[in-house]
Write an enzyme that holds these catalytic residues in place. Sequence first.
Site, mmCIF file in Angstrom:
data_model
loop_
_atom_site.group_PDB
_atom_site.id
_atom_site.type_symbol
_atom_site.label_atom_id
_atom_site.label_comp_id
_atom_site.label_asym_id
_atom_site.label_seq_id
_atom_site.Cartn_x
_atom_site.Cartn_y
_atom_site.Cartn_z
ATOM 1 N N GLY A 6 9.013 -7.328 -2.970
ATOM 2 C CA GLY A 6 7.909 -8.089 -2.521
ATOM 3 C C GLY A 6 8.083 -8.307 -1.056
ATOM 4 N N HIS A 7 8.976 -8.493 -0.651
ATOM 5 C CA HIS A 7 9.502 -8.716 0.874
ATOM 6 C C HIS A 7 10.344 -7.728 1.538
ATOM 7 C CE1 HIS A 7 11.008 -11.658 3.819
ATOM 8 N NE2 HIS A 7 10.196 -12.457 3.465
#
Lengths: 156, 93
Positions: free
Chosen positions: A37-38
């Site tokens: 997600g990052h």
Amino acid sequence: MKMEYFQLIDRIETVGLDPLRLTAKADVPAESTIFEGHFPGYPIMPGVLLIETMAQAAGFCLLWNNCFKKMPFLVAVKSVKLRNFVPPSSSLDVLCEVEHEGSGYAYSRTSIHNEGKLICDAQLGMKFLEFPSPELLDHIKAQAHRIDLPERASLE
Amino acid sequence: MSEVFEVVATIIATSSEVPRDKILPESHIVDDLEIDSLDFLDIVFAIDKKFGIKIPIEAWTEEVNNGDVTTERYFVMKNLCVEIEDLIASKKD
């Protein structure tokens, strides 16, 4: 390092007095669900986890100094600068130098380097409280053992 | 007013939203100046560093919580400054 479990410090390299100071290694994993997600297509370690890594170094430094008598909780994050990105598989050098240990609190200067390059730095404030549960004390001691935090002779 | 009072009042004004002219010797740090515990930590840090002392906040808090003294004993400005002056003096001994 297991980011999902907040196990961010991998091993203590040095810890000592005059000044109260700790150095540690933190090896960023090649893969982690956090990187999914990052960010998708551009995985980098989140800044909040870099701050947490510095806070854990400060926490273990203070725990070593007080022989686990009280738990340091993070209460202030000041002058934080996130200067460079940290990609997967980085090997980070974490430094904490305690600036002042007062009555029930401490302020520390902390930083992280990657291959000699400054990644981030901050001044962190910690407040000491009684360990709120025996389970937490056992967990923290187990983590200290995992990262080879040496024992300090009792202060008494 | 004492030199210590001036320094402490300036530190409080710098570390909080309280205007310097509102900080008086009779001001209670919590009740009148509405300094919260985290701002007070910053203030104690600044005072400790300025004078090279270690204000015994844990012991004071314990005395207050045990009912041995009232909060005015340590947290009214003029009383706090007397305590700080004593700590500075004992450092020189």
